[in-house]
Structures are given as structure tokens and as C-alpha cells.
Write a protein that holds these residues in place. Structure first.
Motif, PDB file in Angstrom:
ATOM      1  N   MET A   1       0.844  -1.206   0.000  1.00 46.25           N
ATOM      2  CA  MET A   1       0.000   0.000   0.000  1.00 46.25           C
ATOM      3  C   MET A   1       0.876   1.252   0.000  1.00 46.25           C
ATOM      4  O   MET A   1       1.883   1.320   0.691  1.00 46.25           O
ATOM      5  N   THR A   2       0.459   2.227  -0.755  1.00 43.27           N
ATOM      6  CA  THR A   2       1.254   3.428  -0.907  1.00 43.27           C
ATOM      7  C   THR A   2       1.242   4.250   0.378  1.00 43.27           C
ATOM      8  O   THR A   2       0.189   4.433   0.984  1.00 43.27           O
ATOM      9  N   THR A   3       2.392   4.709   0.769  1.00 46.74           N
ATOM     10  CA  THR A   3       2.460   5.569   1.948  1.00 46.74           C
ATOM     11  C   THR A   3       3.298   6.801   1.640  1.00 46.74           C
ATOM     12  O   THR A   3       4.069   6.831   0.687  1.00 46.74           O
ATOM     13  N   LEU A   4       3.111   7.772   2.484  1.00 49.01           N
ATOM     14  CA  LEU A   4       3.861   9.017   2.346  1.00 49.01           C
ATOM     15  C   LEU A   4       5.287   8.792   2.806  1.00 49.01           C
ATOM     16  O   LEU A   4       5.518   8.254   3.894  1.00 49.01           O
ATOM     17  N   SER A   5       6.239   9.215   2.029  1.00 51.64           N
ATOM     18  CA  SER A   5       7.649   9.050   2.366  1.00 51.64           C
ATOM     19  C   SER A   5       8.090  10.182   3.289  1.00 51.64           C
ATOM     20  O   SER A   5       7.385  11.188   3.438  1.00 51.64           O
ATOM     21  N   PRO A   6       9.237  10.026   3.908  1.00 53.01           N
ATOM     22  CA  PRO A   6       9.778  11.147   4.714  1.00 53.01           C
ATOM     23  C   PRO A   6       9.871  12.430   3.892  1.00 53.01           C
ATOM     24  O   PRO A   6       9.605  13.523   4.416  1.00 53.01           O
ATOM     25  N   ASP A   7      10.238  12.316   2.637  1.00 53.60           N
ATOM     26  CA  ASP A   7      10.298  13.527   1.802  1.00 53.60           C
ATOM     27  C   ASP A   7       8.913  14.166   1.674  1.00 53.60           C
ATOM     28  O   ASP A   7       8.781  15.391   1.748  1.00 53.60           O
ATOM     29  N   HIS A   8       7.918  13.331   1.457  1.00 51.38           N
ATOM     30  CA  HIS A   8       6.555  13.864   1.375  1.00 51.38           C
ATOM     31  C   HIS A   8       6.189  14.585   2.670  1.00 51.38           C
ATOM     32  O   HIS A   8       5.627  15.680   2.660  1.00 51.38           O
ATOM     33  N   LEU A   9       6.506  13.938   3.786  1.00 50.13           N
ATOM     34  CA  LEU A   9       6.126  14.524   5.077  1.00 50.13           C
ATOM     35  C   LEU A   9       6.874  15.834   5.309  1.00 50.13           C
ATOM     36  O   LEU A   9       6.333  16.778   5.894  1.00 50.13           O
ATOM     37  N   SER A  10       8.086  15.869   4.818  1.00 47.63           N
ATOM     38  CA  SER A  10       8.867  17.103   4.956  1.00 47.63           C
ATOM     39  C   SER A  10       8.215  18.237   4.163  1.00 47.63           C
ATOM     40  O   SER A  10       8.171  19.386   4.611  1.00 47.63           O
ATOM     41  N   VAL A  11       7.723  17.881   3.003  1.00 49.92           N
ATOM     42  CA  VAL A  11       6.998  18.884   2.211  1.00 49.92           C
ATOM     43  C   VAL A  11       5.737  19.329   2.951  1.00 49.92           C
ATOM     44  O   VAL A  11       5.438  20.528   3.063  1.00 49.92           O
ATOM     45  N   LEU A  12       5.009  18.378   3.464  1.00 48.97           N
ATOM     46  CA  LEU A  12       3.759  18.704   4.156  1.00 48.97           C
ATOM     47  C   LEU A  12       4.012  19.558   5.392  1.00 48.97           C
ATOM     48  O   LEU A  12       3.186  20.407   5.744  1.00 48.97           O
ATOM     49  N   GLU A  13       5.136  19.329   6.033  1.00 50.95           N
ATOM     50  CA  GLU A  13       5.444  20.071   7.257  1.00 50.95           C
ATOM     51  C   GLU A  13       5.597  21.556   6.961  1.00 50.95           C
ATOM     52  O   GLU A  13       5.327  22.399   7.808  1.00 50.95           O
ATOM     53  N   LYS A  14       6.043  21.860   5.742  1.00 49.88           N
ATOM     54  CA  LYS A  14       6.275  23.267   5.388  1.00 49.88           C
ATOM     55  C   LYS A  14       5.007  23.971   4.923  1.00 49.88           C
ATOM     56  O   LYS A  14       4.999  25.194   4.733  1.00 49.88           O
ATOM     57  N   GLN A  15       3.947  23.218   4.719  1.00 47.17           N
ATOM     58  CA  GLN A  15       2.749  23.831   4.128  1.00 47.17           C
ATOM     59  C   GLN A  15       2.073  24.830   5.080  1.00 47.17           C
ATOM     60  O   GLN A  15       1.954  24.571   6.274  1.00 47.17           O
ATOM     61  N   SER A  16       1.681  25.954   4.514  1.00 47.22           N
ATOM     62  CA  SER A  16       0.930  26.913   5.326  1.00 47.22           C
ATOM     63  C   SER A  16      -0.218  27.499   4.509  1.00 47.22           C
ATOM     64  O   SER A  16      -0.093  27.725   3.310  1.00 47.22           O
ATOM     65  N   ILE A  17      -1.312  27.722   5.194  1.00 46.52           N
ATOM     66  CA  ILE A  17      -2.535  28.204   4.550  1.00 46.52           C
ATOM     67  C   ILE A  17      -3.048  29.387   5.361  1.00 46.52           C
ATOM     68  O   ILE A  17      -3.344  29.249   6.544  1.00 46.52           O
ATOM     69  N   GLU A  18      -3.157  30.510   4.713  1.00 45.42           N
ATOM     70  CA  GLU A  18      -3.595  31.712   5.430  1.00 45.42           C
ATOM     71  C   GLU A  18      -5.107  31.678   5.644  1.00 45.42           C
ATOM     72  O   GLU A  18      -5.858  31.282   4.758  1.00 45.42           O
ATOM     73  N   LEU A  19      -5.531  32.140   6.819  1.00 46.55           N
ATOM     74  CA  LEU A  19      -6.962  32.161   7.136  1.00 46.55           C
ATOM     75  C   LEU A  19      -7.518  33.573   6.946  1.00 46.55           C
ATOM     76  O   LEU A  19      -6.828  34.556   7.215  1.00 46.55           O
ATOM     77  N   PRO A  20      -8.761  33.669   6.527  1.00 48.88           N
ATOM     78  CA  PRO A  20      -9.393  34.985   6.380  1.00 48.88           C
ATOM     79  C   PRO A  20     -10.062  35.390   7.692  1.00 48.88           C
ATOM     80  O   PRO A  20     -10.869  34.639   8.231  1.00 48.88           O
ATOM     81  N   SER A  21      -9.765  36.556   8.179  1.00 50.94           N
ATOM     82  CA  SER A  21     -10.364  36.981   9.459  1.00 50.94           C
ATOM     83  C   SER A  21     -11.879  36.953   9.383  1.00 50.94           C
ATOM     84  O   SER A  21     -12.566  36.649  10.356  1.00 50.94           O
ATOM     85  N   TRP A  22     -12.414  37.240   8.211  1.00 49.87           N
ATOM     86  CA  TRP A  22     -13.864  37.349   8.073  1.00 49.87           C
ATOM     87  C   TRP A  22     -14.582  36.004   8.138  1.00 49.87           C
ATOM     88  O   TRP A  22     -15.793  35.970   8.289  1.00 49.87           O
ATOM     89  N   ALA A  23     -13.841  34.917   8.019  1.00 46.30           N
ATOM     90  CA  ALA A  23     -14.479  33.608   8.143  1.00 46.30           C
ATOM     91  C   ALA A  23     -14.969  33.368   9.566  1.00 46.30           C
ATOM     92  O   ALA A  23     -15.821  32.513   9.798  1.00 46.30           O
ATOM     93  N   PHE A  24     -14.416  34.136  10.520  1.00 51.74           N
ATOM     94  CA  PHE A  24     -14.799  33.944  11.915  1.00 51.74           C
ATOM     95  C   PHE A  24     -15.976  34.831  12.316  1.00 51.74           C
ATOM     96  O   PHE A  24     -16.543  34.674  13.385  1.00 51.74           O
ATOM     97  N   GLY A  25     -16.298  35.786  11.457  1.00 53.77           N
ATOM     98  CA  GLY A  25     -17.482  36.614  11.677  1.00 53.77           C
ATOM     99  C   GLY A  25     -18.696  35.964  11.027  1.00 53.77           C
ATOM    100  O   GLY A  25     -18.598  34.934  10.347  1.00 53.77           O
ATOM    101  N   ASN A  26     -19.840  36.578  11.244  1.00 54.03           N
ATOM    102  CA  ASN A  26     -21.061  36.053  10.647  1.00 54.03           C
ATOM    103  C   ASN A  26     -21.106  36.352   9.150  1.00 54.03           C
ATOM    104  O   ASN A  26     -20.608  37.372   8.686  1.00 54.03           O
ATOM    105  N   SER A  27     -21.722  35.461   8.420  1.00 57.71           N
ATOM    106  CA  SER A  27     -21.931  35.670   6.995  1.00 57.71           C
ATOM    107  C   SER A  27     -23.226  34.976   6.619  1.00 57.71           C
ATOM    108  O   SER A  27     -23.792  34.231   7.413  1.00 57.71           O
ATOM    109  N   GLY A  28     -23.672  35.237   5.418  1.00 55.81           N
ATOM    110  CA  GLY A  28     -24.927  34.610   5.009  1.00 55.81           C
ATOM    111  C   GLY A  28     -25.220  34.931   3.564  1.00 55.81           C
ATOM    112  O   GLY A  28     -24.321  35.200   2.765  1.00 55.81           O
ATOM    113  N   THR A  29     -26.496  34.900   3.250  1.00 56.28           N
ATOM    114  CA  THR A  29     -26.929  35.214   1.894  1.00 56.28           C
ATOM    115  C   THR A  29     -27.695  36.534   1.933  1.00 56.28           C
ATOM    116  O   THR A  29     -27.903  37.106   3.001  1.00 56.28           O
TER     117      THR A  29
END
Lengths: 388, 388, 388, 388
Positions: A1-29
Motif C-alpha cells: 500500500m502506498t504511503t507518504l515518504s519522509p520527503d513527502h512529510l517534509s513537504v507537508l510540514e512546510k505547508q501553510s494556509i492563510e486564514l481569512p479573518s472574516w471567516a470567523f465573523g457572521n456571513s450569510g446570503t
């Protein structure tokens, strides 16, 4: 079965995703903005909530601001507050869609006074960036018209170019301008930057520090988004992503929720084009949690991006190349599907634990009592929203 | 050159289009509701505005109400007020999309208490209909879900059937229930009545007094709406139209603005199926004037329907039949296009004058000073909107 | 980690998916039909190829025929041939889109002679069903028009009802009529059965032996197909599926290839509504392998359906119900996603081996040499295609 | 009542629309190509038919060729034949979608031999252009893939750039390369030039003699095409139009048939941007007359373009500017609609007669007996089609 290699995990460790402040406020339609208990009342509380996402996932080290929604008296104080919570202030988003003066346009407006005001608003955003240390000024151009004839689309495009030039000239140091395109909404006949081609033509005219922002929910039905990702990376103009998902229009649902395979293909193309963990290509969320809890909604989202990145890293490129060279359509497709269908979640859970993170960040957050605490604490005041 | 015959004009004279009270209040998108000077503050002012449309066009003798937006202490008073202004109160629209209790459903909700509350809301609407003399209870079922798995769609459908049955049983006299369908929004994964087939199946199970309402903006991209008009007329279940137009989603633009030829085809099919000036098939507007003036927006709309009806009346059915029988595709299409391209406006203007109406209702309204008057008078108070 | 229980495997063991004979012939677009080596020259060779799919998967015990493409002198011989190869003859598909007489319609045509011919064609199909032992007569109504005005849609609908009534009356014993709908193509303005509502209204008027056929590629962009599945099951009128997948129009790609999560949701709704392994709801493929090898294309397809059925069986309905009752949107969605993301392939491979089947049917077929054999043997003659 | 001024008529007199030779051959869908009596058997007969369109309208002085469909032994002879019939040979269209070698790509193919062959095909087209005196080489890039993973989209894009560079370098004198984009079909997952942005990026890299071709049927649902027209004119890269119309996909219906108001808006934007009667912006048809007569289908088409151009010329730009400056949405829209709704047909008929043309070209052609003559004469041989 395919697994993530140490290199893959090293890449994943560096990943960052910025959050939008407005996602924590109310929103709607347009029909209703439903409130949620514990919703922040100010930017400080939004950042505290965003920090929860990072705490449980180590994936979200920065928070984007929206001006004027996130205006504060002291950005030094806001920056220190963020740092105290283990996160940084990120992209500054301008807003040209809510001032009464901007009813018929802002950076594109035929009235010099109004256009000046819109440009000045962006100057203010850059001043804030100077204070917050933010790199990117993101402009979602919400301008357009509702009826054929209402406006001269060509003159607006020329005025837009001039406005952007003025804003671009104001950038300092490493700062960048990223221009977001959108198919429709809030305008219903024409949008001044409706597609990647228009954004590309505009930023190419500005210079190297101007880039395109791709929001995954801002395309016509059926659009092959990963093709655009490929093309913008090829042209050196993919500046950032606004991740979310959609079934119909700009639904702003949790990224990966509507079509996980599409998210997989997008990230695979990011990797193919050298866009992963590349500082030139910022990963951000831009979502609305209209009916679900907001903090776990964001946790779920960054995990979705992480899990899909892990799957995309599993693509066997040697096998893929060989099948492509042989025109073996089924074999080539199978290589992709094999990676997509691999369940990376158990391995990622284990790996999180080795890094001192909860195996299941959703459960960890739920167990933390934070949601109950903010529901209890944040009584009174005005819950943050879009101020629409 | 083709002209409207006395018979055609006689048909046009009978045409009536109901106006939505909410078109006179403010509306917008989730990003912003821009205000307009002179916007009504209460149902009485909305009706006064609606009466202006009828005054200048003789096309709009009734006004639909939306509950609770148009709740008043005395419906007798509201009714008398309308009559004083030369119009009648029309369809009553229920609202199951704004109460906090209805965040996850109303007539479909799994919680009996909430579902009871939603049904009772419709009972209240029927009580109001008894007071106003309204015939139609219109239910736009805004319910649905945002994420796969969020709800059991099948169980909701069954509960919907039961709720509708209870409401239907409460109707009195000539009252009808019309069930509107909508492709998406405000929900983004599933809508409980997403298409005409669902509405048809539900109302067919209720009985003769239940009909389908077709909103021209509530379909998937590319849908052949006139086919649905044909089919519902054939099945005897077309109860009413909500007219508007769209380029993308449910844009709620002025009817005929986005695709005038589509409006022509729709009305041609109404005439073909016996639905014109047929009391079973109510013509209504359901639009939002987000950025344009509201009263002239409504005048423009009813004129568009009138003008397109006039064009559709000009179709030479003998020539059309002959071309169709001969499989002469180009000739048959030409018959249709010939009617569509005929400029009926000069003749309609003349005809209006013979009836004591202004040749140009838009100009007459502009010259009347009414807009300036309400802008001056309606100071203070809270402008009507959707209360979202 | 979640695994398939013996009960799940027992359900999977009963699953059967009918193959279309025409998937083994050449197909293409209006621009080009590319040929493939080894393509069958007659119905006997098609059935031999289809039998390969069943041999390696035990999932495809029957083959649908298309008349006149699959007309033979002796259906007894064809039936015996199929049985010799371990498969049965299945649904008979009529064809009203290729005869020159049907250029402007068939079952809907205004010319009685042509309509009679079209009805008689269906009588012939029923005669063939009597000979083959087929249960279902499937009518994909490819009729329509290209230009507004070309045809009287309403009169066509009435004639269709009459034609179907005559065909329905001819059915014998357990035979059924299933009526397929399609959004567009080959007609570009109107289609006489464009949506499930029309098909439902038509078959409801016929009686219990008439059902709707849902082709997963025949909807407008954005359509929530699983909702239609739910509704047709609820109404007792879902007769069969034509499985395939699409990015844009009726692309007829391998089922599950374009949006695997959609396939998951569809099958989940089938299970929810009692449609799995229910003889009333036939599972069929309807695909085109324009550029990929056809036999492995079909193997891949039935495996995709099987694997997705396995995933859908893993849904924890108790957890789902609990989350739904609690309006916990994220938790409910997570239950669904958890099943979807579970990699059932290793377990299914093991299970196949316990049943004497290859663990990897794709590899087994490739290793069998069958493809090379037919490429070598089938020289000369005319490769089967659509005869367009 | 608004009428066309002498200046307007002078503009209209200069208008020319190139006809596609293939519109006179048979065409159809993947399901069927229906034949029509009198269909040409060779390029000479196609040109004779095209000349009929010009004879009755004075609108179509040139005919585009498609290679290899229109290959002849002597282009001098073909050119003289055209001149004898009063028309010229126009754009040369290459074809990379029908050779078996191009099953998986041509200008984008990873196999150097195949890519060389595709480039050489374009060299041959340029040689033909040298012989015919054609200015434009039009490349519709029909290449792409059907399944995710089938191909490396990025590498294909790079190879495409190299192939185009080689072809571009071969152009002589005033020759141009125009690159057409298309959303989907014949490929169903990715298209190598799917949108105007990609075509623009590719031709911008080539140089001044490379331009974008906009086919009005090649966009995603809901795309604002006139915006793209505006943008390409602004960027100086709109090389030509392929006119047709559509309800769903690339239906290739008669231009203006599906949405006449859209055609009006497109032409209004052409005029706004200086593209009318501008040699840089070629007007061409690209349509299929699958079921209607081909020659009158083309006559109808060029008349539609002419009539809509006349309407667009009637736009009162002073009034439009004033309304736009005042943000008077309704007034600005009304200016546009006023022009669109003006029935220019009577005046155009009169004007045609003053120029020695038939008032009603459709009737004149029908009365000419040409259709009956070719039906009688063209017996035997093979009717021209796409050779798919």
C-alpha cells in the motif's frame, strides 16, 4: 500500500494556509445572515479564533485582514496580539463594494472624486501593510454593472489600468499587488475583472510585483480550473489562491467539500508547476461558514487542503510519464486515481502525533472547550459580520 | 408592415401583472444593500408606490404581500388604502427563510416544534388572505442544505408533503396554494423543491387547488423555460409566473432585460397553451431593483411584458403551421422572428393615449414629480428591506 | 479503520451492471470517429467482448442491445451465443435518430406515416425482446428541434403520449418501458423529453410498467442528480440508470471519472431509497470509449461502480442520523466523507480472490492476451460503430 | 422614429462577412449526419453555392477554405473559379483533428514525428495561402484530452508555443496567424486552448501578426462575450470572429438565432472599439446547417449580422454617455434597448433595392430556382462533409 515518504512529510510540514479573518465573523446570503454563538466582536477576537486553527493543525500561521472591517486604532497592538497567539498578520484585502460612493464603481468609476477615494483607500491599505508587515495587497474587484448599457466597459477597463498603476507605484519593498477575478456577483451583467485573462492582462501591464489571485469559486460552470493554475504558473503570474468550494455560484463552501477530486487535480497541477511551498504562490482560504461552526469549519478546511496535498504527492510520476508517453489513457488516469483514492488520513494522524499535534484536530478542538468558552464569554457587543 | 389588430389590442387591454410589494423596498446582495432616497418605510407606502405603476400603465392592478414583511395591524385598513389608490391586494407570500428557528429548515424540519411553527405561519398567512381577499398563497420553499450529508433529503421530502397537506387543508373558498421551485440559493448543496418536476409531484398529490409557480430566474443554466411553460399548461398545473431576468443565477433583474427573445418565447408558449388572461395563470413580477430607481424599474418591467405580449400576439399562426407542416425550418423560424422583430412600441404608445394613458409611461412618471416628492417626504424612519 | 462487513460483501456480491453492446464498437464526436484495433464487426463479437468484462469482474452478467445496430437473423442464436459466453441479453434500446425519415421527429412527428413507422419500430423491438427474453424496452427520445418555431412543442408532447400509449399497450408479461430524458443533443433548441419531470409525467400517464431512465450525463450544469434519484425512488418511478460521467455536456466518459464524489452521493441515495439490488432499478452503463481501449474501459467502469457502492455501504447511518438530528452540519458531512475517503480497494481485491476472481481485473485482462488476439483476428470486415 | 442615416448606410455598405466553405457541405452530430439534396461534391460546387449568398446580399465577398477538405489540384483554377463567381478565396483553416496520427494531439503531441507532421500540415496551408492569396491562417486547436492524467497539460502548452513559433516564422508578407480557442469538444477533460486568455498569451508571445479568433459558440455557459470583444480590441489582439449561435454547447446554429440581443451587444462593442469594417478584425461565419437548407441558411445568417449591425449603429451615443455619466441605469439601458428594438428591416429592404439587390434576399433566392437546379444536377458522386 502506498504511503507518504519522509520527503513527502517534509513537504507537508512546510505547508501553510492563510486564514481569512472574516471567516470567523457572521456571513450569510442576501436572504439572511444567521448568527452563531461566540462570534467575535472585533479583530482581536477573530485572531484569537484563527489561532485556534493553527494551534490544532500547525497549518495556518497567518491571518488575512479585510479593511475597513478589521481597522483598529493600533496595528502594532494587533500585530503583537497575533504574535502572542502564535500567528502573524497576512494579506490585506481592500474593499470597494460597500461604501455608498462605490455603488456604481470605485477604481473604475467615471467620477474622478470617487475614483480618487477608491485609490486612496488602497493607499491606506498599503499604510496598514507597512504597519502590519503584510506582504500582499489583495484586490478583489467587485465592480461591474447590472444592465447592458449601464456603463462603458472599455473606458472602465482603461480607468482600472490607471488606478492600478497608481496603487502599484505606492508599493514598498517586497510588497505585492494581487488582483482577483470573479465571474459574477455582486454585479449581474458585467464584472470589470471577470476572468483570469483580464486579471493577467492587467497585472502583466503593471510589473513583476503584480500577480493574479485565483479564487476557486469564481469561474463559469464547467471551467477546468487546474488548467488555469497550470497556465498562470507557466506565465509566472499565479500569486495566490483563495480556496473554497462550490456547487453552483460563488457558494464559498469548505474547500474540498463540493468536489474533492477537483481540489486534488488543482493541487497536483500546483505541484507539477512548482507552486507548492513556493513563497510566490500563497495559499489562502476564502470561505463563509453560514450555518456551520466557524472555527471547526476552518480546521476542516485546512485539513482538507493538507490531506489532498498528501494524496497529490503520492502520484507516481514515473508511471504517469510512462503511461502518457505510451498514450495509454486508462493507465495514465489510473495513476492519478490511485493517488486520489489512497486514504492518507491514518498516516497523517500518526504523523501529527509525532509532531506534538492532535491526531484528530477536529476532535481535539471540540474537546478543548474553547467553543463553549467563547459562547459564554462573548455576550453583548455586536458580532462581526460584513457590515453589508 | 404588421400591426396589432383590434382583437390584439382587446387582449392587451385585459392583461394584468401583479407587483411585489418588496420591489419597492431596498434590496441588494450579500455584500451590500444600497439605499435609495424615497424608499417606503411601511406597507402603506409600498402600496402607494405600486399604485404609481398602475396609474401610468393600467397594467398592474394588484400588489402581492410578503409576510411578515408586510404585516400590519389592520388588513381592512391596508385593503381600503389600496383601493383608495386604485389597486387591490393580491397574492400572499409566506417566508420560511429568516426566522432563526428556520436556519436548518421549516416545512421540512425534523423537529416537530419547528415544523409546527412553519405550518402555523402559513395558517397565519391564510388568515391574512381571508382578511385581504387574496386568492393565492405562494410558497417559495427556500429550504435546503449546504453540505452533502447535512440532511436526509428523502425524509424532508416526505415531511414537506405532510406540511403542505396540512396547509392545503386550511384553504377556504377559491383560495389556492402555489408552490415555487428554485435551483439553488440560499442553500448551496440541495434545495427541497429545486425543479418543476418536484413542485409538480408535490402539488399533484395535494389536489386541484394546488399549482406550480414558475419563477423565470430559478432554473439551471441553459434550461428551456418555455418548454416547462408548455408542459405545465399541458398538465393543467401552471398557477403563476414570477417574472424577472438573469444572466447568471437568480439575478432578479428587470424582466426582459437579459434575454428579450427568451421572454418572447415564453409568452408565445403561454398564448399557445391558453394561459394568457387566464385567471388560472397569474402574471407577477418578482424582481430586485438594487441600483436602479424602483418605481420606474417596475414601470419598465410591466411595459416589457406588455410589449413582448404584443409581439407574441403578432405571430402568424397560419404561416407558422404551414411551415412546420412542411418541415421548413427556416420559414418557421422566420415567422417567429418576424413577430419578435416588429417594433410594436409606436402603436402601443398611440393606443395608450386613446385610453387616456401616457404614451410614454416612463417619461410621464419622471415628469410627475412623484419621485422627488417621496424623496423629500420620506425622511426618518427605517426604509423597508428584507430584514435579512 | 473501517472495513466492509460480511453483510456488505453479501450485498456487493449480488450487484450487477448491464453493459451496452455499443460501448464495444467505435464511437467518437461529430469531428472524428477514431478506430481501434480489434473492434467487433457484429453483435456476436460485441457480446464476446462484453463477456470478458463479466469474466474478470463477475459484475456484468448481461448485455444491452441497440436496434437496428444489433439486429441479427436469429435472436435464438444470439441468445445461445451469449449464454455460451456466460452472459444474458438485456435491455433492448430503440433508435429513432438515424433513419432519414426521422430527421424532424419520430414518435412526435406530425406526419402520421412517419410516426407510424416509429411506433412500428418499437413493436419490432418488443418482438425482439420476446425472442431475447429481455425485460426492458428503453426509449431514449432523441427527438427535438434546432430553432425556435421549428416545431409545435405542445402538439409533439401530445403525440408522444399517444405513441407511448400504443407501445406500452404492446408490452407482454413482465416487460417494461423505460423512458430516458436528456437535456440537449442531438437537438439544440428543444428536446421532447428534456428532464425527469417530463419523463415522469409521461410514464405516470402510462401505468405501472412504465418507468424513468436516468442517464447521469443528461442534465443541466450544476444539477443535483442524487436529489432526482431520491425523488424518483420516492415516487416509485426510477426504472434504470445509464451510468457515465461528464465534465461539460453528455461526454459519456467512464462512470466516476469526472466526479467520483458525485457518483458516491448518487449511490448513497440509491441505497437510502432501497434501490440497490432492487430488480425495479436496473444499473446499466452507457458510455463511449472514443480514445481508450474499450474492454478495459468497461472493466474500469464496473469496478468504479462496485468500489463506490462499497464506500457508500460504509456510511455509518447511526452516526449520520445523530448528527443530522443535532443539526451538526460538520459532523454529518464528516460521516459521509469518512466513508467516501475510505480506501476499499485492498479489501475488495482480497475478497475477489476468495471468489476465484482476479484481485486486479484490469491487470488480469491485460495479461490474458485477449486484446492482442482480437486485434490479430479481427482483420477485414467493417468495424461496428453507430452507423451515423 | 429612428432611421438609419446616410452615414450609417455607408458603413453598412462596406460590411463583409466571410463564408465557410464547409457550411455548404453536410454536417450533423455524432448521432447522425443527415443528407440534403443538392449538396456540393467538391470545393468548386461549394464556392458556386457561396457565391449565391453574395449575389443576393452583397455581404459575403469571400469564402474560407478548410484543408484538407478543400484541397484541389490547382488553386489557380479554384481562385479563377471563385473570381468568375464574383467571390474571393479567404481564410485558410487547418485541420488537426481527423488524421489517425492526431488522435492524442498534433501541435501539442509529445511524439516529435507527429508534431512535425502537424507543423508541416500548417506549412502546406501557408503554401496554399500563397497560391490563393489568402491573408489569414486560422488554427482552431481541437486538441486536448478526455481524462485527468491522460496528458501533461503544461508540457503540451510549451510544445504548442514552439509549434506556433515555427508556423509563425513561415508566414510571408501580410499573412497572419489567428488562434481560435474553445471551451470543450472534441475533448472532454481539457482543451489546449480553452479560453481567450490562453489564446492571447500564446499569440502575444508570437508577435504582431498573430491574433485571437473569437468563435461566439466557444465559451462557458453565461460568459459575457462582449466583454471579451472589448478586452481583445483594447489589447489590439482581436483578429477575427467566427459567428454562430448556441443554446447549450457549440451548437453552431445560425448567428443571432439563439440570442439576438447578445449578438446586438457584441456588435455594439465591436463598433465601440473600432472593430467594424476594420481590416484587422475579420467577420466570418462558422456554422452547421444540419437540418435546414444550407444556402438560405447562410443568407439568413449574413442578413442577421447586417440587421444587427444596423441596430447597433442606431445607438444614440450622446444620450448613452449622458445617462452613464448620471448613473441613470434605466435611462442608459433604455438607449441600448431603443436601438435594439427598432425595426430596421423595412429601411434595409428599400436600401437594398436602391443598390440593385433584392429587397428580400431569402425570397429572391427561393424564387431563383437555384436550389431545385442543384438538387437536379448534383446526382451521383459523394456529397461533401467533414469526412469524420
Amino acid at each position: 500500500m502506498t504511503t507518504l515518504s519522509p520527503d513527502h512529510l517534509s513537504v507537508l510540514e512546510k505547508q501553510s494556509i492563510e486564514l481569512p479573518s472574516w471567516a470567523f465573523g457572521n456571513s450569510g446570503t442576501r436572504f439572511r445572515v444567521f448568527a452563531t454563538e461566540g462570534t467575535p466582536r472585533d479583530p482581536f477576537e477573530k485572531i484569537a479564533d484563527a489561532a485556534q486553527v493553527h494551534k490544532h493543525t500547525a497549518l495556518a500561521p497567518s491571518v488575512a485582514l479585510h479593511i475597513p472591517w478589521d481597522k483598529v486604532d493600533s496595528y502594532d497592538e494587533l500585530r503583537a496580539h497575533a504574535e502572542d497567539h502564535g500567528v502573524a498578520l497576512g494579506t490585506v484585502n481592500s474593499n470597494t463594494f460597500q461604501d455608498e460612493d462605490f455603488k456604481f464603481g470605485a477604481l473604475t468609476h467615471h467620477d474622478d472624486r470617487i475614483r480618487r477615494k477608491a485609490i486612496d483607500h488602497h493607499f491606506e491599505c498599503i499604510d496598514i501593510m507597512d504597519a502590519t508587515g503584510s506582504r500582499d495587497l489583495k484586490i478583489w474587484l467587485a465592480e461591474g454593472s447590472n444592465y447592458p448599457g449601464q456603463n462603458d466597459m472599455r473606458a472602465r477597463q482603461d480607468r482600472l489600468a490607471d488606478s492600478l498603476q497608481q496603487i502599484y507605484a505606492r508599493l514598498t519593498g517586497e510588497q505585492r499587488l494581487v488582483l482577483e477575478y470573479k465571474f459574477f456577483e455582486p454585479s449581474f451583467y458585467h464584472t470589470d475583472v471577470p476572468d483570469w485573462g483580464t486579471s493577467y492582462a492587467q497585472v502583466a501591464a503593471l510589473g513583476d510585483k503584480a500577480m493574479v489571485c485565483l479564487d476557486t469559486g469564481h469561474h463559469a460552470p464547467g471551467t477546468n480550473i487546474e488548467f488555469i493554475v497550470m497556465q498562470l504558473l507557466r506565465l509566472g503570474k499565479l500569486g495566490s489562491f483563495d480556496f473554497n468550494s462550490r456547487f453552483y455560484a460563488d457558494d464559498d463552501l469548505i474547500v474540498g467539500a463540493a468536489d474533492p477530486f477537483q481540489l486534488f487535480r488543482i493541487i497536483a497541477e500546483v505541484i507539477r508547476g512548482g507552486g507548492l511551498n513556493n513563497p510566490d504562490v500563497a495559499f489562502m482560504l476564502d470561505q463563509c461558514h453560514n450555518i456551520e461552526d466557524k472555527i471547526p469549519g476552518q480546521i476542516r478546511s485546512v485539513l482538507n487542503v493538507q490531506e489532498m496535498t498528501a494524496r497529490a504527492l503520492l502520484i507516481d510520476h514515473d508511471a504517469l510519464d510512462a503511461a502518457q508517453q505510451a498514450n495509454d489513457v486508462l493507465a495514465a488516469n489510473a495513476v492519478l486515481m490511485d493517488a486520489f483514492y489512497t486514504d492518507v488520513r491514518p498516516q497523517l494522524a500518526q504523523w501529527r502525533e509525532t509532531r506534538g499535534l492532535p491526531a484528530d484536530p477536529m476532535a481535539a478542538y471540540a474537546a478543548s472547550g474553547y467553543q463553549q468558552q467563547i459562547a459564554a464569554d462573548r455576550v453583548g457587543g455586536t458580532q462581526a459580520g460584513w457590515g453589508a
